[in-house]
Design a protein around this motif. Structure first.
Motif, PDB file in Angstrom:
ATOM      1  N   THR A 118      64.297  -0.690 -17.452  1.00 18.16           N
ATOM      2  CA  THR A 118      63.696   0.496 -18.073  1.00 18.16           C
ATOM      3  C   THR A 118      62.772   0.156 -19.226  1.00 18.16           C
ATOM      4  O   THR A 118      61.998   1.008 -19.676  1.00 18.16           O
ATOM      5  N   GLY A 119      62.860  -1.085 -19.753  1.00 21.91           N
ATOM      6  CA  GLY A 119      62.019  -1.483 -20.877  1.00 21.91           C
ATOM      7  C   GLY A 119      62.380  -0.845 -22.203  1.00 21.91           C
ATOM      8  O   GLY A 119      61.647  -0.999 -23.186  1.00 21.91           O
ATOM      9  N   ARG A 120      63.501  -0.150 -22.251  1.00 20.70           N
ATOM     10  CA  ARG A 120      63.828   0.577 -23.483  1.00 20.70           C
ATOM     11  C   ARG A 120      64.254  -0.367 -24.605  1.00 20.70           C
ATOM     12  O   ARG A 120      64.707  -1.495 -24.375  1.00 20.70           O
ATOM     13  N   LEU A 121      64.118   0.110 -25.844  1.00 22.37           N
ATOM     14  CA  LEU A 121      64.689  -0.532 -27.016  1.00 22.37           C
ATOM     15  C   LEU A 121      65.501   0.530 -27.753  1.00 22.37           C
ATOM     16  O   LEU A 121      64.987   1.620 -28.020  1.00 22.37           O
ATOM     17  N   VAL A 122      66.735   0.213 -28.090  1.00 20.05           N
ATOM     18  CA  VAL A 122      67.601   1.212 -28.712  1.00 20.05           C
ATOM     19  C   VAL A 122      67.919   0.911 -30.171  1.00 20.05           C
ATOM     20  O   VAL A 122      68.476   1.757 -30.874  1.00 20.05           O
ATOM     21  N   GLU A 174      69.669  -4.832 -28.479  1.00 19.49           N
ATOM     22  CA  GLU A 174      68.573  -3.892 -28.661  1.00 19.49           C
ATOM     23  C   GLU A 174      68.052  -3.326 -27.347  1.00 19.49           C
ATOM     24  O   GLU A 174      67.286  -2.360 -27.345  1.00 19.49           O
ATOM     25  N   ARG A 175      68.480  -3.901 -26.230  1.00 21.95           N
ATOM     26  CA  ARG A 175      68.042  -3.403 -24.925  1.00 21.95           C
ATOM     27  C   ARG A 175      69.154  -2.617 -24.210  1.00 21.95           C
ATOM     28  O   ARG A 175      68.959  -1.502 -23.790  1.00 21.95           O
ATOM     29  N   ARG A 176      70.309  -3.258 -23.994  1.00 21.33           N
ATOM     30  CA  ARG A 176      71.390  -2.618 -23.218  1.00 21.33           C
ATOM     31  C   ARG A 176      70.805  -1.931 -21.982  1.00 21.33           C
ATOM     32  O   ARG A 176      70.994  -0.739 -21.753  1.00 21.33           O
ATOM     33  N   ASP A 177      70.129  -2.708 -21.186  1.00 23.69           N
ATOM     34  CA  ASP A 177      69.311  -2.198 -20.092  1.00 23.69           C
ATOM     35  C   ASP A 177      69.828  -2.754 -18.770  1.00 23.69           C
ATOM     36  O   ASP A 177      70.003  -3.979 -18.652  1.00 23.69           O
ATOM     37  N   PRO A 178      70.099  -1.916 -17.764  1.00 27.45           N
ATOM     38  CA  PRO A 178      69.865  -0.476 -17.719  1.00 27.45           C
ATOM     39  C   PRO A 178      70.940   0.297 -18.483  1.00 27.45           C
ATOM     40  O   PRO A 178      72.044  -0.206 -18.683  1.00 27.45           O
ATOM     41  N   PRO A 179      70.621   1.530 -18.883  1.00 28.50           N
ATOM     42  CA  PRO A 179      71.642   2.373 -19.498  1.00 28.50           C
ATOM     43  C   PRO A 179      72.773   2.647 -18.512  1.00 28.50           C
ATOM     44  O   PRO A 179      72.631   2.433 -17.299  1.00 28.50           O
ATOM     45  N   PRO A 181      61.448   4.506 -25.818  1.00 23.74           N
ATOM     46  CA  PRO A 181      62.115   5.222 -24.731  1.00 23.74           C
ATOM     47  C   PRO A 181      62.026   4.442 -23.423  1.00 23.74           C
ATOM     48  O   PRO A 181      61.159   3.569 -23.257  1.00 23.74           O
ATOM     49  N   GLN A 182      62.911   4.753 -22.508  1.00 23.17           N
ATOM     50  CA  GLN A 182      62.875   4.078 -21.219  1.00 23.17           C
ATOM     51  C   GLN A 182      61.713   4.576 -20.375  1.00 23.17           C
ATOM     52  O   GLN A 182      61.258   5.706 -20.512  1.00 23.17           O
TER      53      GLN A 182
END
Length: 349
Positions: A244-248, A283-288, A256-257
């Motif tokens: 998703t490329g997100r950063l949390v 900082e990623r935890r990807d995928p949610p 945002p993803q």
């Protein structure tokens, strides 16, 4: 079997003390400046003979050596005196334990890592330091996956530089005598049309390919879905990285993803045997979680990876293991629990 490092005990060589301090700082995401002080001190000590180092310590002139500062000189002096450096002891007590509660059994079952970087691209340490730390942690194999050319900000590897790196990786792997495998890989950019940012001929020389989207992350859902489906359907691609490329959280802020049809992408992954990465970076935890559960339902394989940019970050797979175990991902569907022979048979059928 991957495991926590046992705490060091006195006596300890100054280089080992400095390496362990850097490792502990990296695994807890300390500031780059602090980490580099200890990594650079290691490089400096490797250029000095033992006699000069002992003489400097006795005279109290360690800090006159370029690259040695107050904290690093204290660690060196105490190690040379036969003591466990107080800086190291305090850091072991604070940061030497598990990074997260949960996932311990799955963490112990891991044998390797499909996604890590060296100083050939945007990592902070040379290849041999990544390998040595992997060995110390109990890995059986690692895949070196530095970036591809388009990611210039991360010093992505041209075909010429990748060719040079392949030769070095093969030499390191031969030197290890089969006790540990260092595998040839890349984190290749997924281009706008779903193509890959490296020639097919170069990708064919690698043991494993992780493919990730790094550009135009806000592309509309339709084109993004087509882009990702095309990439994961490519027979050269083995792992879909941080989908998703997100950063949390973290120093880069949040992001945002990406928008895409996750079912279509994961169905393509399942059809073509492409593993979905469980990117373990905090900082990623990807995928949610919801998308990870969808990929699990569809029947995808998974790769629990560290995306390490420094040796201590190899330990970050603990975060991915906690998530995978909590969400019920079975170990047999996680390619990073497989031995090297099984991994290579899967990646290159």
């Amino acid at each position: 079997m991957v495991a926590l490092l046992d705490p060091l005990e006195a006596p300890v060589h100054p280089i080992e003390a400095l390496r362990r301090v850097a490792f502990l700082l990296e695994r807890t995401r300390a500031g780059t400046y602090r980490v580099e002080a200890f990594r650079n001190a290691v490089k400096t000590l490797k250029t000095l003979d033992a006699g000069e180092l002992a003489e400097r310590a006795e005279e109290g002139t360690l800090q006159e050596i370029p690259g040695i500062g107050k904290s690093t000189s204290g660690v060196i002096a105490q190690a040379l005196a036969g003591d466990l450096p107080t800086y190291l002891a305090a850091l072991e007590a604070k940061a030497g334990g598990p990074l997260v509660e949960g996932g311990e059994a799955l963490y112990a079952a891991l044998k390797g890592d499909c996604h890590l970087h060296s100083d050939w691209s945007d990592g902070g340490s040379p290849i041999d330091e990544m390998v040595l730390t992997g060995l110390e942690l109990g890995h059986e194999w690692l895949v070196l996956t530095d970036h591809s050319p388009q990611l210039r900000v991360a010093s992505g590897l041209s075909a010429e530089r990748l060719t040079q790196q392949i030769g070095i990786v093969e030499a390191i792997d031969r030197s290890l005598g089969g006790a540990f495998r260092l595998l040839k890989g890349i984190e290749v950019d997924i281009l706008d049309d779903g193509g890959l940012d490296q020639s097919d001929a170069m990708l064919a020389r690698l043991d494993l390919v992780t493919a990730s989207v790094h550009s135009k992350l806000r592309m509309n859902a339709g084109p993004m879905t087509k882009r990702m489906v095309t990439a994961v359907s490519n027979p050269r691609v083995n792992v879909l990285g941080h989908c998703t490329g997100r950063l949390v959280e973290g120093s880069r802020g949040t992001r945002p993803q990406s928008d895409f049809d996750a079912r279509a992408v994961f169905e393509a992954c399942a059809e073509h045997g492409t593993a979905v990465e469980i990117n373990s970076r905090p900082e990623r935890r990807d995928p949610p979680d919801d998308l990870l559960l969808l990929a699990l339902e569809i029947g995808c394989l998974f790769a629990i990876d560290s995306d390490a940019h420094a040796p201590g970050q190899l330990d970050m797979k603990a975060y991915g293991c906690e998530r995978a175990e909590r969400l019920g991902v079975p170990a047999e569907r996680i390619v990073t629990t497989w031995d090297a022979d099984r991994l290579l048979t899967w990646a290159n059928p």
